[in-house]
Design an enzyme around this catalytic site. Structure first.
Site, PDB file in Angstrom:
ATOM      1  N   GLN A 108       0.854  -1.194   0.000  1.00  0.00           N
ATOM      2  CA  GLN A 108       0.000   0.000   0.000  1.00  0.00           C
ATOM      3  C   GLN A 108       0.891   1.245   0.000  1.00  0.00           C
ATOM      4  O   GLN A 108       1.628   1.488   0.946  1.00  0.00           O
ATOM      5  CB  GLN A 108      -0.927   0.042   1.209  1.00  0.00           C
ATOM      6  CG  GLN A 108      -1.945   1.178   1.111  1.00  0.00           C
ATOM      7  CD  GLN A 108      -2.742   1.372   2.384  1.00  0.00           C
ATOM      8  OE1 GLN A 108      -2.221   1.880   3.364  1.00  0.00           O
ATOM      9  NE2 GLN A 108      -4.007   0.968   2.362  1.00  0.00           N
ATOM     10  N   TYR A 193      -5.746  11.321   3.882  1.00  0.00           N
ATOM     11  CA  TYR A 193      -4.353  11.494   3.502  1.00  0.00           C
ATOM     12  C   TYR A 193      -4.272  12.260   2.176  1.00  0.00           C
ATOM     13  O   TYR A 193      -5.281  12.785   1.699  1.00  0.00           O
ATOM     14  CB  TYR A 193      -3.650  10.136   3.480  1.00  0.00           C
ATOM     15  CG  TYR A 193      -3.613   9.497   4.856  1.00  0.00           C
ATOM     16  CD1 TYR A 193      -3.006  10.161   5.926  1.00  0.00           C
ATOM     17  CD2 TYR A 193      -4.226   8.275   5.106  1.00  0.00           C
ATOM     18  CE1 TYR A 193      -2.996   9.614   7.201  1.00  0.00           C
ATOM     19  CE2 TYR A 193      -4.217   7.722   6.384  1.00  0.00           C
ATOM     20  CZ  TYR A 193      -3.602   8.395   7.424  1.00  0.00           C
ATOM     21  OH  TYR A 193      -3.598   7.864   8.692  1.00  0.00           O
ATOM     22  N   GLY A 340      -9.489  -5.925   9.449  1.00  0.00           N
ATOM     23  CA  GLY A 340      -8.365  -5.231  10.055  1.00  0.00           C
ATOM     24  C   GLY A 340      -8.030  -5.758  11.432  1.00  0.00           C
ATOM     25  O   GLY A 340      -7.171  -6.614  11.601  1.00  0.00           O
TER      26      GLY A 340
END
Length: 391
Positions: A108, A193, A340
């Protein structure tokens, strides 16, 4: 140990995401764990962590933790990078170990943009300011940079004079990821982000071709994806999106405007032939709620955006249990589900859910680092189920 029980049949079985054949439909999410000590280069403990979760009892596909494309002063000290050959060599040990388990791993690629701090060590070493699309800071964030004196919050970023400067970093990072032996790359375009900041009509107030209209605000993200495609080919490139926003003060001026922006963005991404698009659900716990008002929108990702995907498979992320994941795979055209926190404390998560073995609980207590100098604590010391451990 062979997995003989399929309590959740829709999670079982292989599927294809572009060039990636995944052996089951549980994907391990990108999980920042702060363990690439003493700097930002993956180490032997990182190798152990990924190896545990790559086994047959674990994930069908691994997405690496957010991997920085350049030196940045993030709130995550010891997050790994991928900006030079030394980082690539560290990651090569990880990818070799994952491949030895018969699994695959995608890097990623991550740029955090305005939610960095100029006083963090890596930012100072970089020689760069904290970049943003515009000089608009994220609100709040007090205590975010807990390793700095006074535990400050977000600062006013420097507007990127020429966004191609960072796009070139995406190209270089994609090349380093290939050198490191990854099986593909995912562009991190979520969670407030840098790319998400360009998408926002609040964080991005540019008046050039990178801001203003929806067409201009989606340009940076599309170009970052195209840079990765130039290196990898589209069928080994994915992207992560969080259309609901909220996290890191990510929002648009109106709900309608955010939906319009992401519909345009997803429609363009769908034409590129990507391996997958990851749609992340809105998480209330990650929304800063300035003045008690949520910044994100609890959109139904699949019903709002799923039908836009004519050429690309999509995967979903966001507080799924095995039960809710089975339901979403049975009732929609989602291809796989990303988990996650379940993979933090359960390296053998897939086998546990298929065989009805209870999950390890209390997995967040050491999420941000080890304990008493032991970086394995809360990282690689979670037990496998007895059946797996015995084999």
């Amino acid at each position: 140990m062979a997995i003989t029980t399929n309590k959740f049949p829709h999670l079982a079985g292989s599927t294809q995401l572009g060039a990636l054949t995944i052996r089951n439909k549980t994907i391990m999410a990108s999980l920042t764990r702060n363990r690439s000590v003493p700097t930002t280069i993956p180490n032997d403990v990182n190798v152990e962590y990924y190896t545990q979760r790559a086994k047959e009892s674990g994930a069908g596909l691994i997405l690496s933790e957010g991997t920085l494309i350049a030196q940045q002063g993030t709130e995550w000290p010891h997050a790994p990078g991928i900006w030079d050959e030394e980082h690539a060599a560290g990651w090569k040990k990880v990818t070799d170990a994952v491949h030895a388990e018969g699994n695959q791993i995608v890097a990623q690629l991550w740029h955090t943009g305005r939610v960095c701090h100029t006083d963090m060590d890596e930012q100072k070493k970089s020689g760069d300011p904290v970049w943003g699309p515009s000089n608009v800071p994220a609100r709040g964030g007090e205590g975010t940079f807990r390793h700095l004196p006074g535990k400050p919050g977000h600062i006013v970023p420097t507007a990127l004079p020429d966004p191609t400067y960072v796009l070139d970093q995406y190209t270089h990072a994609a090349k380093m990821a290939k050198l490191a032996g990854f099986d593909g790359v995912e562009i991190h375009s979520a969670n407030g982000y840098l790319i998400d900041q360009f998408l926002s009509d609040i964080a991005n107030i540019r008046t050039d071709k990178w801001g203003g209209s929806v067409e201009n605000r989606i340009r940076f993200g599309l170009e970052a994806v195209k840079r990765a495609i130039d290196v990898w080919g589209a069928d080994r490139v994915g992207i992560k999106l969080s259309p609901g926003g909220g996290y890191n003060d990510a929002y648009n001026s109106t709900k309608e405007g955010r939906i319009e922006t992401f519909k345009a963005y997803i429609t363009e991404l769908d034409t590129l032939g990507l391996a997958y698009i990851q749609l992340s659900n809105y998480n209330e716990w990650g929304d800063p709620k300035h003045g008690g008002v949520p910044q994100g929108y609890a959109l139904d990702m699949i019903s709002t955006f799923g039908d836009l995907l004519k050429n690309t498979k999509f995967i979903v992320n966001g507080d799924y249990t095995a039960e809710s994941a089975e339901k979403v795979l049975a009732e929609t055209h989602a291809e796989a589900v990303v988990f996650g926190r379940a993979y933090i404390g359960n390296p053998d998560f897939y086998q546990r859910v298929q065989e009805g073995t209870p999950l390890n609980e209390d997995v967040m207590q050491l999420y941000y680092g080890g304990k008493d100098g032991d970086i394995r604590a809360g990282y690689t010391d979670y037990p496998f189920s007895p059946e797996v451990f015995a084999n």
